[in-house]
Design a protein around this motif. Sequence first.
Motif, PDB file in Angstrom:
ATOM      1  N   HIS A  55       0.856  -1.187   0.000  1.00 30.39           N
ATOM      2  CA  HIS A  55       0.000   0.000   0.000  1.00 30.39           C
ATOM      3  C   HIS A  55       0.891   1.236   0.000  1.00 30.39           C
ATOM      4  O   HIS A  55       1.677   1.445   0.936  1.00 30.39           O
ATOM      5  CB  HIS A  55      -0.926   0.013   1.222  1.00 30.39           C
ATOM      6  CG  HIS A  55      -2.001  -1.024   1.164  1.00 30.39           C
ATOM      7  ND1 HIS A  55      -3.319  -0.727   0.885  1.00 30.39           N
ATOM      8  CD2 HIS A  55      -1.956  -2.376   1.338  1.00 30.39           C
ATOM      9  CE1 HIS A  55      -4.042  -1.842   0.887  1.00 30.39           C
ATOM     10  NE2 HIS A  55      -3.220  -2.863   1.169  1.00 30.39           N
ATOM     11  N   LEU A  56       0.735   2.029  -1.034  1.00 28.33           N
ATOM     12  CA  LEU A  56       1.450   3.302  -1.145  1.00 28.33           C
ATOM     13  C   LEU A  56       0.449   4.406  -0.886  1.00 28.33           C
ATOM     14  O   LEU A  56      -0.487   4.615  -1.679  1.00 28.33           O
ATOM     15  CB  LEU A  56       2.093   3.456  -2.526  1.00 28.33           C
ATOM     16  CG  LEU A  56       3.109   2.380  -2.926  1.00 28.33           C
ATOM     17  CD1 LEU A  56       3.613   2.627  -4.328  1.00 28.33           C
ATOM     18  CD2 LEU A  56       4.270   2.331  -1.950  1.00 28.33           C
ATOM     19  N   ARG A  57       0.625   5.096   0.244  1.00 28.16           N
ATOM     20  CA  ARG A  57      -0.366   6.080   0.682  1.00 28.16           C
ATOM     21  C   ARG A  57       0.213   7.482   0.561  1.00 28.16           C
ATOM     22  O   ARG A  57       1.328   7.751   1.016  1.00 28.16           O
ATOM     23  CB  ARG A  57      -0.775   5.803   2.116  1.00 28.16           C
ATOM     24  CG  ARG A  57      -1.858   6.733   2.659  1.00 28.16           C
ATOM     25  CD  ARG A  57      -2.239   6.342   4.076  1.00 28.16           C
ATOM     26  NE  ARG A  57      -3.229   7.254   4.606  1.00 28.16           N
ATOM     27  CZ  ARG A  57      -2.942   8.432   5.204  1.00 28.16           C
ATOM     28  NH1 ARG A  57      -1.665   8.803   5.343  1.00 28.16           N
ATOM     29  NH2 ARG A  57      -3.911   9.209   5.671  1.00 28.16           N
ATOM     30  N   PHE A  58      -0.575   8.339  -0.079  1.00 24.38           N
ATOM     31  CA  PHE A  58      -0.209   9.750  -0.235  1.00 24.38           C
ATOM     32  C   PHE A  58      -1.285  10.599   0.417  1.00 24.38           C
ATOM     33  O   PHE A  58      -2.491  10.264   0.370  1.00 24.38           O
ATOM     34  CB  PHE A  58      -0.091  10.132  -1.717  1.00 24.38           C
ATOM     35  CG  PHE A  58       1.018   9.441  -2.430  1.00 24.38           C
ATOM     36  CD1 PHE A  58       2.268  10.022  -2.519  1.00 24.38           C
ATOM     37  CD2 PHE A  58       0.822   8.197  -3.017  1.00 24.38           C
ATOM     38  CE1 PHE A  58       3.301   9.390  -3.184  1.00 24.38           C
ATOM     39  CE2 PHE A  58       1.849   7.556  -3.680  1.00 24.38           C
ATOM     40  CZ  PHE A  58       3.102   8.144  -3.769  1.00 24.38           C
ATOM     41  N   SER A  59      -0.886  11.696   0.994  1.00 25.15           N
ATOM     42  CA  SER A  59      -1.836  12.631   1.598  1.00 25.15           C
ATOM     43  C   SER A  59      -1.300  14.042   1.444  1.00 25.15           C
ATOM     44  O   SER A  59      -0.103  14.263   1.222  1.00 25.15           O
ATOM     45  CB  SER A  59      -2.063  12.300   3.077  1.00 25.15           C
ATOM     46  OG  SER A  59      -0.849  12.416   3.809  1.00 25.15           O
TER      47      SER A  59
ATOM     48  N   GLU B 261      11.987   9.514  -6.167  1.00 26.67           N
ATOM     49  CA  GLU B 261      12.927   8.418  -5.950  1.00 26.67           C
ATOM     50  C   GLU B 261      12.528   7.561  -4.757  1.00 26.67           C
ATOM     51  O   GLU B 261      12.615   6.323  -4.800  1.00 26.67           O
ATOM     52  CB  GLU B 261      14.341   8.981  -5.754  1.00 26.67           C
ATOM     53  CG  GLU B 261      14.933   9.608  -7.001  1.00 26.67           C
ATOM     54  CD  GLU B 261      16.377  10.007  -6.789  1.00 26.67           C
ATOM     55  OE1 GLU B 261      16.915   9.709  -5.688  1.00 26.67           O
ATOM     56  OE2 GLU B 261      16.957  10.612  -7.713  1.00 26.67           O
ATOM     57  N   GLU B 262      12.079   8.207  -3.675  1.00 28.70           N
ATOM     58  CA  GLU B 262      11.681   7.452  -2.486  1.00 28.70           C
ATOM     59  C   GLU B 262      10.511   6.529  -2.786  1.00 28.70           C
ATOM     60  O   GLU B 262      10.504   5.349  -2.379  1.00 28.70           O
ATOM     61  CB  GLU B 262      11.315   8.425  -1.365  1.00 28.70           C
ATOM     62  CG  GLU B 262      10.877   7.728  -0.082  1.00 28.70           C
ATOM     63  CD  GLU B 262      10.425   8.730   0.974  1.00 28.70           C
ATOM     64  OE1 GLU B 262       9.964   8.277   2.033  1.00 28.70           O
ATOM     65  OE2 GLU B 262      10.515   9.951   0.716  1.00 28.70           O
ATOM     66  N   ALA B 263       9.508   7.022  -3.528  1.00 31.10           N
ATOM     67  CA  ALA B 263       8.331   6.210  -3.823  1.00 31.10           C
ATOM     68  C   ALA B 263       8.680   5.046  -4.742  1.00 31.10           C
ATOM     69  O   ALA B 263       8.217   3.914  -4.532  1.00 31.10           O
ATOM     70  CB  ALA B 263       7.253   7.089  -4.446  1.00 31.10           C
ATOM     71  N   HIS B 264       9.482   5.269  -5.753  1.00 31.75           N
ATOM     72  CA  HIS B 264       9.857   4.182  -6.655  1.00 31.75           C
ATOM     73  C   HIS B 264      10.766   3.168  -5.969  1.00 31.75           C
ATOM     74  O   HIS B 264      10.705   1.968  -6.280  1.00 31.75           O
ATOM     75  CB  HIS B 264      10.532   4.749  -7.908  1.00 31.75           C
ATOM     76  CG  HIS B 264       9.565   5.310  -8.903  1.00 31.75           C
ATOM     77  ND1 HIS B 264       9.049   6.579  -8.791  1.00 31.75           N
ATOM     78  CD2 HIS B 264       8.989   4.766 -10.018  1.00 31.75           C
ATOM     79  CE1 HIS B 264       8.231   6.825  -9.802  1.00 31.75           C
ATOM     80  NE2 HIS B 264       8.173   5.733 -10.561  1.00 31.75           N
ATOM     81  N   ARG B 265      11.605   3.647  -5.052  1.00 30.86           N
ATOM     82  CA  ARG B 265      12.432   2.704  -4.302  1.00 30.86           C
ATOM     83  C   ARG B 265      11.571   1.833  -3.400  1.00 30.86           C
ATOM     84  O   ARG B 265      11.813   0.620  -3.252  1.00 30.86           O
ATOM     85  CB  ARG B 265      13.464   3.474  -3.480  1.00 30.86           C
ATOM     86  CG  ARG B 265      14.549   2.589  -2.891  1.00 30.86           C
ATOM     87  CD  ARG B 265      15.508   3.373  -2.027  1.00 30.86           C
ATOM     88  NE  ARG B 265      16.015   4.575  -2.707  1.00 30.86           N
ATOM     89  CZ  ARG B 265      15.727   5.809  -2.337  1.00 30.86           C
ATOM     90  NH1 ARG B 265      14.935   6.018  -1.304  1.00 30.86           N
ATOM     91  NH2 ARG B 265      16.218   6.841  -2.995  1.00 30.86           N
TER      92      ARG B 265
END
Length: 377
Positions: free
Chosen positions: A26-30, A43-47
């Motif tokens: 689960h990749l959560r953005f707010s 870069e952090e999200a793709h890593r």
Amino acid sequence: MPSPAEPAASPAREAFSAQTREGRLHLRFSGPLERDVAARLWEEAHRARGATTAVTIDAGEVTALDSGGAALLASLAGSEAEWIEPRDAMARGSLERFRNGLGMVKAREAPPRKFRPISALGAYTLGRYEKFLERAAFMGETVLTALSLLPRPWRLRWSEVLRHLDEAGTRAFPLCILLGTLIGVILAFQSSVPMRQFGAEIFIPQLVGISLTRELGPLLAGVILAGRTGSAYAAELGTMRVNEEVDALKTMGLDPTAWLVVPRILASTLVMPALSMVMNITGLIGMGIVMATLGYPPVAVLNQLGQWLSIGDLAGGLGKGAFFGLAIGYVGCRAGLSAGRGPRAVGDAATGAVVGGIVALVLLDGLFAVLFFRLGW
């Protein structure tokens, strides 16, 4: 309502987290997910995503979204991810428009290359055939225009003929004099080496004289004419074609062949015998200088030339020169008027004129050699 003593609510800050629940990432953005935020989180999200295939993109708490943030979400989602849409209406609309735009853009697949030698050979043959038809049409048009001017010679632009005679002939004399003298000197020196072994140096004038008048004089003069005048014709007419001056002549009802082609071809035809004669005379002078250094007086050289050279040798060479000039002028004009419209058109036309003129020169020289041999001349 908050009392004046209460602090104001702080604006929502961006946040990102990655958690694995029941074998699914689960990749959560707010918060706001705009271009600058997406650049920091890219870069952090793709890593964090890595190579996981079971992914859920949770954008429910996203409060602001632009194309940069939508690009980050779409790049993380791939084709099989699950979505939790933003609850904010504007952010949800931005994401939907971005995904619809990606669906409309499809990569264009290159057609598979097939090896079709028969088709390639047919296309090449048809292209050569079309080029041949164009050249035949230009030759026929030039001949018909020249024949139509014979009963009405006042229609020919004689001022243009004189101008081209000056440019192709008078201004080429210094180069012909230099080249002819050097050729005479070189031929005399080179032929003196084997002649000396047999004590036959006296026959050098015959060898050089016959070679110059029958062959080398017209041939070298033709090379000079192709390099100077043929390329100039092609460059000038090619520039006029690129600038649409030839089309302007047609619009005014004037025949470009009569105005541009015939004067140039006539000038090159008339000037070639003169250039050949200059080459012959200067070559013989250069040979005479070498013979003088070998100890033979000018009288002996002239006697040898008078004994072996004939008017037929000189006339044959000058006649060949006239045909050489006709071919070179024709090739240069055709290359110029068939030039394209691009930035390299004029250069390609000039190159084609020089190459085509020299090839035509050698072919005609071979035909005349066979003809003279059959005639016993």
